[in-house]
Design an enzyme around this catalytic site. Structure first.
Site, PDB file in Angstrom:
ATOM      1  N   ASP A 186      10.311 -59.234  29.073  1.00 30.42           N
ATOM      2  CA  ASP A 186      10.817 -59.774  27.816  1.00 30.42           C
ATOM      3  C   ASP A 186      11.882 -58.815  27.262  1.00 30.42           C
ATOM      4  O   ASP A 186      11.698 -57.597  27.250  1.00 30.42           O
ATOM      5  CB  ASP A 186       9.671 -59.941  26.807  1.00 30.42           C
ATOM      6  CG  ASP A 186      10.058 -60.836  25.641  1.00 30.42           C
ATOM      7  OD1 ASP A 186       9.486 -61.934  25.524  1.00 30.42           O
ATOM      8  OD2 ASP A 186      10.941 -60.433  24.852  1.00 30.42           O
ATOM      9  N   ILE A 187      12.985 -59.366  26.799  1.00 28.23           N
ATOM     10  CA  ILE A 187      14.108 -58.541  26.329  1.00 28.23           C
ATOM     11  C   ILE A 187      13.770 -57.830  25.009  1.00 28.23           C
ATOM     12  O   ILE A 187      14.340 -56.776  24.713  1.00 28.23           O
ATOM     13  CB  ILE A 187      15.377 -59.412  26.224  1.00 28.23           C
ATOM     14  CG1 ILE A 187      16.634 -58.575  26.316  1.00 28.23           C
ATOM     15  CG2 ILE A 187      15.372 -60.277  24.992  1.00 28.23           C
ATOM     16  CD1 ILE A 187      17.910 -59.384  26.563  1.00 28.23           C
TER      17      ILE A 187
ATOM     18  N   ASN B 229       3.073 -69.865  23.450  1.00 28.19           N
ATOM     19  CA  ASN B 229       3.467 -70.420  22.155  1.00 28.19           C
ATOM     20  C   ASN B 229       3.976 -71.846  22.376  1.00 28.19           C
ATOM     21  O   ASN B 229       4.743 -72.090  23.315  1.00 28.19           O
ATOM     22  CB  ASN B 229       4.561 -69.560  21.515  1.00 28.19           C
ATOM     23  CG  ASN B 229       4.072 -68.167  21.169  1.00 28.19           C
ATOM     24  OD1 ASN B 229       2.922 -67.986  20.756  1.00 28.19           O
ATOM     25  ND2 ASN B 229       4.924 -67.165  21.346  1.00 28.19           N
TER      26      ASN B 229
ATOM     27  N   GLY C 105       5.436 -71.153  17.121  1.00 29.58           N
ATOM     28  CA  GLY C 105       6.362 -70.031  17.263  1.00 29.58           C
ATOM     29  C   GLY C 105       7.161 -70.040  18.556  1.00 29.58           C
ATOM     30  O   GLY C 105       7.723 -69.023  18.955  1.00 29.58           O
ATOM     31  N   GLN C 106       7.245 -71.213  19.207  1.00 27.91           N
ATOM     32  CA  GLN C 106       8.016 -71.285  20.450  1.00 27.91           C
ATOM     33  C   GLN C 106       9.508 -71.269  20.137  1.00 27.91           C
ATOM     34  O   GLN C 106       9.981 -72.078  19.333  1.00 27.91           O
ATOM     35  CB  GLN C 106       7.655 -72.565  21.224  1.00 27.91           C
ATOM     36  CG  GLN C 106       8.328 -72.629  22.590  1.00 27.91           C
ATOM     37  CD  GLN C 106       7.897 -73.853  23.408  1.00 27.91           C
ATOM     38  OE1 GLN C 106       7.147 -74.710  22.928  1.00 27.91           O
ATOM     39  NE2 GLN C 106       8.388 -73.935  24.633  1.00 27.91           N
TER      40      GLN C 106
ATOM     41  N   HIS D 118       6.566 -71.029  29.121  1.00 27.34           N
ATOM     42  CA  HIS D 118       6.412 -69.662  29.627  1.00 27.34           C
ATOM     43  C   HIS D 118       5.121 -69.056  29.122  1.00 27.34           C
ATOM     44  O   HIS D 118       4.653 -69.372  28.030  1.00 27.34           O
ATOM     45  CB  HIS D 118       7.607 -68.788  29.230  1.00 27.34           C
ATOM     46  CG  HIS D 118       7.921 -68.809  27.771  1.00 27.34           C
ATOM     47  ND1 HIS D 118       8.621 -69.835  27.185  1.00 27.34           N
ATOM     48  CD2 HIS D 118       7.614 -67.954  26.778  1.00 27.34           C
ATOM     49  CE1 HIS D 118       8.744 -69.606  25.897  1.00 27.34           C
ATOM     50  NE2 HIS D 118       8.129 -68.469  25.606  1.00 27.34           N
ATOM     51  N   LEU D 119       4.627 -68.166  29.942  1.00 26.05           N
ATOM     52  CA  LEU D 119       3.381 -67.474  29.651  1.00 26.05           C
ATOM     53  C   LEU D 119       3.727 -66.012  29.372  1.00 26.05           C
ATOM     54  O   LEU D 119       4.358 -65.354  30.203  1.00 26.05           O
ATOM     55  CB  LEU D 119       2.539 -67.577  30.915  1.00 26.05           C
ATOM     56  CG  LEU D 119       1.072 -67.318  30.842  1.00 26.05           C
ATOM     57  CD1 LEU D 119       0.377 -68.626  31.179  1.00 26.05           C
ATOM     58  CD2 LEU D 119       0.692 -66.295  31.867  1.00 26.05           C
TER      59      LEU D 119
HETATM   60  P1  5GP Z   1       8.619 -67.766  22.607  1.00 24.20           P
HETATM   61  O1  5GP Z   1       8.801 -67.328  21.180  1.00 24.20           O
HETATM   62  O2  5GP Z   1       9.433 -68.984  22.928  1.00 24.20           O
HETATM   63  O3  5GP Z   1       7.173 -67.917  23.007  1.00 24.20           O
HETATM   64  O4  5GP Z   1       9.118 -66.564  23.497  1.00 24.20           O
HETATM   65  C1  5GP Z   1      10.431 -66.406  23.903  1.00 24.20           C
HETATM   66  C2  5GP Z   1      10.550 -64.985  24.354  1.00 24.20           C
HETATM   67  O5  5GP Z   1      11.748 -64.864  25.101  1.00 24.20           O
HETATM   68  C3  5GP Z   1      10.631 -63.970  23.201  1.00 24.20           C
HETATM   69  O6  5GP Z   1       9.553 -63.044  23.311  1.00 24.20           O
HETATM   70  C4  5GP Z   1      11.989 -63.308  23.389  1.00 24.20           C
HETATM   71  O7  5GP Z   1      11.961 -61.930  23.122  1.00 24.20           O
HETATM   72  C5  5GP Z   1      12.314 -63.598  24.840  1.00 24.20           C
HETATM   73  N1  5GP Z   1      13.733 -63.727  25.143  1.00 24.20           N
HETATM   74  C6  5GP Z   1      14.655 -64.409  24.401  1.00 24.20           C
HETATM   75  N2  5GP Z   1      15.859 -64.351  24.992  1.00 24.20           N
HETATM   76  C7  5GP Z   1      15.686 -63.620  26.140  1.00 24.20           C
HETATM   77  C8  5GP Z   1      16.585 -63.216  27.181  1.00 24.20           C
HETATM   78  O8  5GP Z   1      17.779 -63.524  27.198  1.00 24.20           O
HETATM   79  N3  5GP Z   1      16.051 -62.478  28.194  1.00 24.20           N
HETATM   80  C9  5GP Z   1      14.730 -62.124  28.221  1.00 24.20           C
HETATM   81  N4  5GP Z   1      14.327 -61.373  29.260  1.00 24.20           N
HETATM   82  N5  5GP Z   1      13.869 -62.485  27.252  1.00 24.20           N
HETATM   83  C10 5GP Z   1      14.346 -63.234  26.234  1.00 24.20           C
END
Ligand code: 5GP
Ligand code: ZN
Length: 112
Positions: free
Chosen positions: A31-32, A87, A93-94, A100-101
């Site tokens: 995760d970034i 999420n 919070g998605q 994704h997991l």
């Molecule tokens: P969500 O909130 O949809 O469950 O999680 C999305 C996740 O993707 C977040 O934890 C966010 O930090 C991560 N993320 C968003 N953009 C990028 C990206 O460009 N690269 C990577 N490696 N992670 C990302």
């Protein structure tokens, strides 16, 4: 591939990511914006919007993803345990609508 999907672009290597595992069905990358000392994201190569749109035809793939987690956690050194999160939707919070997991760990996590 969904052309405007961030994780489809990561899958296609149009956007770089720090991959720790990949096979013909899934990719796992860092995760970034890590929320724990280890924070990995597992995505299916195939685009699925979210857990809310999963149907019976996806059950083999979803089962495959979950069954792959222990190997990924072991390889990441998460011997003390870990947390998995999916999420779902705006209220969940998605932010990225390619299922994704999250795999989080590396130290004792705050209560969720
Ligand atoms: P969500 O909130 O949809 O469950 O999680 C999305 C996740 O993707 C977040 O934890 C966010 O930090 C991560 N993320 C968003 N953009 C990028 C990206 O460009 N690269 C990577 N490696 N992670 C990302
Ligand atoms: Zn996608």
């Amino acid at each position: 591939m969904m052309s405007d999907c961030l994780f489809c672009k990561i899958e296609a290597e149009e956007i770089p990511s720090d991959r720790v595992y990949e096979d013909d069905k899934v990719i796992v990358f860092k995760d970034i914006y890590p929320k724990a000392s280890v924070h990995l994201l597992m995505i299916p190569r195939q685009h699925i919007d979210s857990l809310a749109t999963v149907t019976g035809k996806d059950q083999d793939l979803l089962g495959y993803m979950l069954a792959k987690v222990p190997e990924i956690a072991r390889d990441a050194g998460l011997d003390g345990g870990f947390r998995t999160i999916i999420n779902t939707g705006a209220d969940g919070g998605q932010e990225v609508f390619h299922i994704h997991l999250h795999i989080l760990g590396g130290s004792k996590l705050p209560f969720a």
